[in-house]
Write a protein that holds these residues in place. Structure first.
Motif, PDB file in Angstrom:
ATOM      1  N   LEU A   4       0.811  -1.212   0.000  1.00 12.79           N
ATOM      2  CA  LEU A   4       0.000   0.000   0.000  1.00 12.79           C
ATOM      3  C   LEU A   4       0.849   1.267   0.000  1.00 12.79           C
ATOM      4  O   LEU A   4       0.510   2.254  -0.650  1.00 12.79           O
ATOM      5  CB  LEU A   4      -0.926   0.023   1.221  1.00 12.79           C
ATOM      6  CG  LEU A   4      -2.162  -0.871   1.190  1.00 12.79           C
ATOM      7  CD1 LEU A   4      -2.892  -0.777   2.527  1.00 12.79           C
ATOM      8  CD2 LEU A   4      -3.085  -0.483   0.052  1.00 12.79           C
ATOM      9  N   ILE A   5       1.939   1.250   0.757  1.00 16.27           N
ATOM     10  CA  ILE A   5       2.806   2.424   0.849  1.00 16.27           C
ATOM     11  C   ILE A   5       4.229   2.015   0.466  1.00 16.27           C
ATOM     12  O   ILE A   5       4.816   1.118   1.074  1.00 16.27           O
ATOM     13  CB  ILE A   5       2.816   3.020   2.270  1.00 16.27           C
ATOM     14  CG1 ILE A   5       1.384   3.349   2.728  1.00 16.27           C
ATOM     15  CG2 ILE A   5       3.707   4.269   2.312  1.00 16.27           C
ATOM     16  CD1 ILE A   5       0.720   4.455   1.957  1.00 16.27           C
ATOM     17  N   SER A  48       6.111   9.521  -0.975  1.00 15.37           N
ATOM     18  CA  SER A  48       6.495  10.652  -0.103  1.00 15.37           C
ATOM     19  C   SER A  48       6.288  10.348   1.375  1.00 15.37           C
ATOM     20  O   SER A  48       5.989  11.239   2.171  1.00 15.37           O
ATOM     21  CB  SER A  48       5.726  11.923  -0.505  1.00 15.37           C
ATOM     22  OG  SER A  48       6.081  12.319  -1.817  1.00 15.37           O
ATOM     23  N   PHE A  49       6.475   9.070   1.727  1.00 13.22           N
ATOM     24  CA  PHE A  49       6.518   8.646   3.127  1.00 13.22           C
ATOM     25  C   PHE A  49       7.875   7.975   3.350  1.00 13.22           C
ATOM     26  O   PHE A  49       7.967   6.751   3.429  1.00 13.22           O
ATOM     27  CB  PHE A  49       5.390   7.664   3.456  1.00 13.22           C
ATOM     28  CG  PHE A  49       4.033   8.281   3.559  1.00 13.22           C
ATOM     29  CD1 PHE A  49       3.654   8.996   4.677  1.00 13.22           C
ATOM     30  CD2 PHE A  49       3.111   8.134   2.527  1.00 13.22           C
ATOM     31  CE1 PHE A  49       2.394   9.555   4.783  1.00 13.22           C
ATOM     32  CE2 PHE A  49       1.848   8.695   2.616  1.00 13.22           C
ATOM     33  CZ  PHE A  49       1.484   9.415   3.747  1.00 13.22           C
ATOM     34  N   PRO A  50       8.963   8.753   3.419  1.00 11.69           N
ATOM     35  CA  PRO A  50      10.304   8.168   3.460  1.00 11.69           C
ATOM     36  C   PRO A  50      10.513   7.197   4.619  1.00 11.69           C
ATOM     37  O   PRO A  50      10.233   7.514   5.761  1.00 11.69           O
ATOM     38  CB  PRO A  50      11.221   9.395   3.588  1.00 11.69           C
ATOM     39  CG  PRO A  50      10.351  10.497   4.095  1.00 11.69           C
ATOM     40  CD  PRO A  50       8.996  10.229   3.541  1.00 11.69           C
ATOM     41  N   GLY A  51      10.999   6.012   4.258  1.00 11.08           N
ATOM     42  CA  GLY A  51      11.280   5.011   5.280  1.00 11.08           C
ATOM     43  C   GLY A  51      10.077   4.222   5.735  1.00 11.08           C
ATOM     44  O   GLY A  51      10.190   3.410   6.660  1.00 11.08           O
ATOM     45  N   LEU A  52       8.919   4.399   5.109  1.00 10.97           N
ATOM     46  CA  LEU A  52       7.704   3.689   5.531  1.00 10.97           C
ATOM     47  C   LEU A  52       7.281   2.667   4.480  1.00 10.97           C
ATOM     48  O   LEU A  52       7.119   2.991   3.306  1.00 10.97           O
ATOM     49  CB  LEU A  52       6.556   4.666   5.762  1.00 10.97           C
ATOM     50  CG  LEU A  52       5.189   4.036   6.085  1.00 10.97           C
ATOM     51  CD1 LEU A  52       5.229   3.282   7.414  1.00 10.97           C
ATOM     52  CD2 LEU A  52       4.093   5.102   6.104  1.00 10.97           C
ATOM     53  N   THR A  53       7.099   1.432   4.929  1.00 12.41           N
ATOM     54  CA  THR A  53       6.528   0.369   4.096  1.00 12.41           C
ATOM     55  C   THR A  53       5.260  -0.126   4.767  1.00 12.41           C
ATOM     56  O   THR A  53       5.261  -0.398   5.973  1.00 12.41           O
ATOM     57  CB  THR A  53       7.508  -0.801   3.934  1.00 12.41           C
ATOM     58  OG1 THR A  53       8.675  -0.352   3.241  1.00 12.41           O
ATOM     59  CG2 THR A  53       6.866  -1.942   3.138  1.00 12.41           C
ATOM     60  N   VAL A  54       4.189  -0.239   4.002  1.00 15.82           N
ATOM     61  CA  VAL A  54       2.947  -0.833   4.503  1.00 15.82           C
ATOM     62  C   VAL A  54       2.508  -1.887   3.508  1.00 15.82           C
ATOM     63  O   VAL A  54       2.199  -1.580   2.348  1.00 15.82           O
ATOM     64  CB  VAL A  54       1.823   0.205   4.684  1.00 15.82           C
ATOM     65  CG1 VAL A  54       0.567  -0.491   5.221  1.00 15.82           C
ATOM     66  CG2 VAL A  54       2.252   1.322   5.624  1.00 15.82           C
ATOM     67  N   ASP A  55       2.496  -3.143   3.947  1.00 14.40           N
ATOM     68  CA  ASP A  55       2.025  -4.254   3.119  1.00 14.40           C
ATOM     69  C   ASP A  55       0.675  -4.723   3.623  1.00 14.40           C
ATOM     70  O   ASP A  55       0.444  -4.814   4.839  1.00 14.40           O
ATOM     71  CB  ASP A  55       3.016  -5.417   3.168  1.00 14.40           C
ATOM     72  CG  ASP A  55       4.241  -5.161   2.315  1.00 14.40           C
ATOM     73  OD1 ASP A  55       4.206  -4.234   1.482  1.00 14.40           O
ATOM     74  OD2 ASP A  55       5.242  -5.885   2.479  1.00 14.40           O
ATOM     75  N   ILE A 102      -4.888  -7.998   7.181  1.00 12.43           N
ATOM     76  CA  ILE A 102      -3.753  -7.670   8.031  1.00 12.43           C
ATOM     77  C   ILE A 102      -2.882  -6.622   7.339  1.00 12.43           C
ATOM     78  O   ILE A 102      -2.553  -6.756   6.152  1.00 12.43           O
ATOM     79  CB  ILE A 102      -2.882  -8.911   8.328  1.00 12.43           C
ATOM     80  CG1 ILE A 102      -3.726 -10.042   8.912  1.00 12.43           C
ATOM     81  CG2 ILE A 102      -1.727  -8.544   9.261  1.00 12.43           C
ATOM     82  CD1 ILE A 102      -4.326  -9.754  10.266  1.00 12.43           C
ATOM     83  N   LEU A 103      -2.496  -5.591   8.077  1.00 14.81           N
ATOM     84  CA  LEU A 103      -1.505  -4.643   7.583  1.00 14.81           C
ATOM     85  C   LEU A 103      -0.203  -4.881   8.346  1.00 14.81           C
ATOM     86  O   LEU A 103      -0.211  -5.049   9.560  1.00 14.81           O
ATOM     87  CB  LEU A 103      -1.945  -3.192   7.813  1.00 14.81           C
ATOM     88  CG  LEU A 103      -3.213  -2.707   7.118  1.00 14.81           C
ATOM     89  CD1 LEU A 103      -3.425  -1.223   7.414  1.00 14.81           C
ATOM     90  CD2 LEU A 103      -3.162  -2.951   5.619  1.00 14.81           C
ATOM     91  N   VAL A 104       0.908  -4.916   7.627  1.00 14.23           N
ATOM     92  CA  VAL A 104       2.216  -5.049   8.253  1.00 14.23           C
ATOM     93  C   VAL A 104       3.032  -3.821   7.880  1.00 14.23           C
ATOM     94  O   VAL A 104       3.155  -3.484   6.702  1.00 14.23           O
ATOM     95  CB  VAL A 104       2.941  -6.326   7.787  1.00 14.23           C
ATOM     96  CG1 VAL A 104       4.277  -6.457   8.504  1.00 14.23           C
ATOM     97  CG2 VAL A 104       2.084  -7.556   8.067  1.00 14.23           C
TER      98      VAL A 104
END
Length: 319
Positions: free
Chosen positions: A107-108, A114-121, A126-128
């Motif tokens: 998702l991210i 433009s969300f540096p350093g953020l991963t959203v799977d 479930i979101l990780v």
């Protein structure tokens, strides 16, 4: 309207990088700082000629001194700013991936969104998440709760959010390592950490607590789909000799195995083919009991003879 953010001035080399789209300012590119800040604050970045170049999170603990989050001098970094960015990212993923793939996707994508350093799977319900920058860490609670809110208002079911912040790079950013369920009203914190996903028609069991990174390399979704064009008409080996040496979760191998197995079983439409990654012998027992005809089990160090649990394929090394 005058801005009250601290100003960071950078070298012509750094300016050139930012102008071509690079999202980072390195420590050696900073020539002067006008104002005070705390690590994780948003600062404005300027050229030597005082031309505005962007705004980003600053952190003296990192070689990446500033991570750019905006190139618009009119942006205010309040809740509305982050909500706007989240909605854009979610809407973009849904548009380009379609409703089915949206259930299981990244998702991210960090700097790309433009969300540096953020991963959203996202693995169905479930979101990780993984946070690798101090600036995002400071606004993490708002980002996570707002993201869940946005998805739910669009009719999506989100039961839990799990944090995979157990990576060494966090310490180099001045943050601690940890992992665990994100605690917020309406989110579960007592799940076993394993969920099932379907990607490109193949089922995988994803261990988002103990698996590598967020549990599965969702950013390789379309690469795994594309490999079928390369492998079409060919037998694809999942390893060499009697030992397997496979990609994480065996994802590429499973995709190619489906094509081979369907070729073998095209004369037997009644055959039940269950293709999943398994970290134990559950699928083998299901084959033995007759519940399914073929199980492809991908594990590091598994002998090929055990991995191929099907009569017609038991002596065939080409899966």
């Amino acid at each position: 309207m005058a801005r009250d953010l601290t100003k960071v001035f950078i070298t012509p080399k750094g300016e050139k990088h930012l102008k071509t789209g690079h999202p980072w300012v390195f420590g050696e590119e900073i020539t002067a700082v006008n104002g005070s800040y705390t690590n994780g604050d948003v600062v404005d970045v300027y050229s030597q000629k005082e031309r505005f170049l962007g705004s980003g999170y600053i952190n003296d603990n990192s070689k990446i001194r500033v991570r750019i989050i905006s190139r618009n001098a009119n942006d205010k970094f309040d809740d509305a700013f982050y909500e706007r960015r989240l909605r854009y990212a979610v809407d973009y993923r849904r548009t380009v991936m379609g409703d089915e793939d949206f259930k299981c996707c990244r998702l991210i994508f960090g700097e790309a969104d433009s969300f540096p350093g953020l991963t959203v799977d996202r693995f169905n319900n479930i979101l990780v998440i993984q946070v690798l920058s101090l600036g995002i860490e400071r606004v993490k609670t708002f980002i996570v709760t707002k993201l869940v809110e946005i998805l739910r208002e669009q009719g999506e079911t989100i039961d839990a959010v799990y944090e995979r912040n157990d990576v060494a790079i966090r310490e180099r950013e001045g943050m601690e390592q940890y992992k665990g369920f994100f605690k917020a009203e309406g989110l579960k914190t007592d799940l076993d950490g394993v969920t099932e996903i379907t990607e490109n028609g193949i089922k995988y069991a994803v261990d988002y607590i103990n698996g590598q990174k967020t549990g599965f390399f969702l950013d390789q979704k379309y690469n795994r789909m594309a490999i079928r064009k390369i492998a079409k008409g060919k037998k694809v080996a999942g390893g060499h000799g009697d030992s397997l040496s496979i990609g994480y979760a065996g994802a590429y191998e499973l995709w190619n195995a489906t094509r081979l197995i369907r070729h073998y079983y095209q004369a037997y439409p009644e055959a039940q083919i269950d293709l999943r990654f398994a970290s134990n012998q559950v699928l083998l027992s299901e084959v033995s009991s007759g519940k399914i005809d073929i199980a492809v089990i991908c594990e590091f160090g598994v002998e090929l003879s055990d991995w191929l649990a099907a009569k017609e394929l038991s002596n065939d090394p080409c899966v």
